[in-house]
Design a protein around this motif. Structure first.
Motif, PDB file in Angstrom:
ATOM      1  N   VAL A  49      46.840  53.705  22.807  1.00 48.25           N
ATOM      2  CA  VAL A  49      45.459  53.387  22.466  1.00 48.25           C
ATOM      3  C   VAL A  49      44.570  54.450  23.088  1.00 48.25           C
ATOM      4  CG1 VAL A  49      45.854  50.912  22.282  1.00 48.25           C
ATOM      5  CG2 VAL A  49      45.177  51.867  24.460  1.00 48.25           C
ATOM      6  N   ALA A  50      43.324  54.514  22.600  1.00 49.39           N
ATOM      7  CA  ALA A  50      42.378  55.489  23.134  1.00 49.39           C
ATOM      8  C   ALA A  50      42.070  55.153  24.592  1.00 49.39           C
ATOM      9  CB  ALA A  50      41.101  55.480  22.314  1.00 49.39           C
ATOM     10  N   ARG A  51      42.075  56.180  25.431  1.00 51.81           N
ATOM     11  CA  ARG A  51      41.789  55.980  26.849  1.00 51.81           C
ATOM     12  C   ARG A  51      40.360  56.418  27.124  1.00 51.81           C
ATOM     13  NH1 ARG A  51      46.625  58.750  29.994  1.00 51.81           N
ATOM     14  NH2 ARG A  51      45.978  60.474  28.699  1.00 51.81           N
ATOM     15  N   PRO A  52      39.511  55.489  27.531  1.00 57.97           N
ATOM     16  CA  PRO A  52      38.108  55.840  27.779  1.00 57.97           C
ATOM     17  C   PRO A  52      37.922  56.913  28.849  1.00 57.97           C
ATOM     18  CG  PRO A  52      38.411  53.463  27.763  1.00 57.97           C
ATOM     19  CD  PRO A  52      39.771  54.078  27.700  1.00 57.97           C
ATOM     20  N   ALA A  53      38.857  57.038  29.765  1.00 55.16           N
ATOM     21  CA  ALA A  53      38.725  58.035  30.830  1.00 55.16           C
ATOM     22  C   ALA A  53      38.812  59.452  30.291  1.00 55.16           C
ATOM     23  CB  ALA A  53      39.811  57.809  31.872  1.00 55.16           C
ATOM     24  N   LEU A  54      39.402  59.648  29.106  1.00 53.81           N
ATOM     25  CA  LEU A  54      39.556  60.988  28.554  1.00 53.81           C
ATOM     26  C   LEU A  54      38.413  61.385  27.619  1.00 53.81           C
ATOM     27  CD1 LEU A  54      43.372  61.030  27.763  1.00 53.81           C
ATOM     28  CD2 LEU A  54      42.189  61.997  29.710  1.00 53.81           C
ATOM     29  N   PRO A  56      34.847  62.595  26.708  1.00 52.47           N
ATOM     30  CA  PRO A  56      33.739  63.263  27.415  1.00 52.47           C
ATOM     31  C   PRO A  56      32.498  62.365  27.437  1.00 52.47           C
ATOM     32  CG  PRO A  56      34.723  64.731  25.799  1.00 52.47           C
ATOM     33  CD  PRO A  56      35.320  63.381  25.586  1.00 52.47           C
ATOM     34  N   SER A  57      31.675  62.526  28.454  1.00 58.45           N
ATOM     35  CA  SER A  57      30.539  61.618  28.636  1.00 58.45           C
ATOM     36  C   SER A  57      29.528  61.700  27.490  1.00 58.45           C
ATOM     37  CB  SER A  57      29.839  61.930  29.959  1.00 58.45           C
ATOM     38  OG  SER A  57      29.363  63.247  29.946  1.00 58.45           O
ATOM     39  N   GLY A  58      29.314  62.839  26.869  1.00 52.06           N
ATOM     40  CA  GLY A  58      28.344  62.965  25.777  1.00 52.06           C
ATOM     41  C   GLY A  58      28.896  62.569  24.427  1.00 52.06           C
ATOM     42  N   ALA A  59      30.190  62.397  24.283  1.00 52.63           N
ATOM     43  CA  ALA A  59      30.794  62.110  22.985  1.00 52.63           C
ATOM     44  C   ALA A  59      30.548  60.676  22.544  1.00 52.63           C
ATOM     45  CB  ALA A  59      32.289  62.378  23.042  1.00 52.63           C
ATOM     46  N   GLU A  60      30.308  59.772  23.462  1.00 51.72           N
ATOM     47  CA  GLU A  60      30.102  58.366  23.097  1.00 51.72           C
ATOM     48  C   GLU A  60      28.783  58.197  22.331  1.00 51.72           C
ATOM     49  OE1 GLU A  60      30.280  56.492  26.850  1.00 51.72           O
ATOM     50  OE2 GLU A  60      32.455  56.627  26.997  1.00 51.72           O
ATOM     51  N   GLU A  61      27.729  58.871  22.749  1.00 51.82           N
ATOM     52  CA  GLU A  61      26.440  58.763  22.069  1.00 51.82           C
ATOM     53  C   GLU A  61      26.443  59.477  20.728  1.00 51.82           C
ATOM     54  OE1 GLU A  61      26.439  60.050  25.352  1.00 51.82           O
ATOM     55  OE2 GLU A  61      26.128  58.095  26.253  1.00 51.82           O
ATOM     56  N   ALA A  62      27.244  60.537  20.590  1.00 51.66           N
ATOM     57  CA  ALA A  62      27.267  61.318  19.339  1.00 51.66           C
ATOM     58  C   ALA A  62      27.961  60.551  18.220  1.00 51.66           C
ATOM     59  CB  ALA A  62      27.982  62.646  19.580  1.00 51.66           C
ATOM     60  N   ASN A  63      28.874  59.665  18.540  1.00 57.32           N
ATOM     61  CA  ASN A  63      29.582  58.909  17.517  1.00 57.32           C
ATOM     62  C   ASN A  63      28.787  57.739  16.966  1.00 57.32           C
ATOM     63  OD1 ASN A  63      31.838  60.528  17.650  1.00 57.32           O
ATOM     64  ND2 ASN A  63      32.833  59.281  19.213  1.00 57.32           N
ATOM     65  N   GLU A  64      27.744  57.304  17.634  1.00 55.90           N
ATOM     66  CA  GLU A  64      26.978  56.134  17.187  1.00 55.90           C
ATOM     67  C   GLU A  64      25.956  56.468  16.168  1.00 55.90           C
ATOM     68  OE1 GLU A  64      25.436  54.307  20.665  1.00 55.90           O
ATOM     69  OE2 GLU A  64      27.398  53.815  21.405  1.00 55.90           O
TER      70      GLU A  64
END
Length: 64
Positions: A49-54, A56-64
């Motif tokens: 499964v996807a590991r949140p620790a891997l 990058p911090s800016g990638a979460e906002e870019a996907n929304e």
């Protein structure tokens, strides 16, 4: 009393050699396991499964 045959003596030497190799392998595996546990290498599971620790911090906002 009987004396061991030459073949038995050679086999005994080979058996001790195999024993040494197996013990060395066990010590290496045990050492790697202890090192990984001490450094926290087993903190995340291997369940594909996807590991949140891997992420990058800016990638979460870019996907929304």
């Amino acid at each position: 009393m009987h004396r061991d045959h030459e073949v038995h003596l050679r086999r005994k030497g080979r058996n001790f050699g195999v024993l040494g190799v197996l013990l060395a392998f066990i010590v290496i595996v045990f050492g790697v396991t202890v090192a990984k546990i001490q450094t926290g290498g087993f903190s995340e599971g291997f369940d594909h499964v996807a590991r949140p620790a891997l992420v990058p911090s800016g990638a979460e906002e870019a996907n929304e």
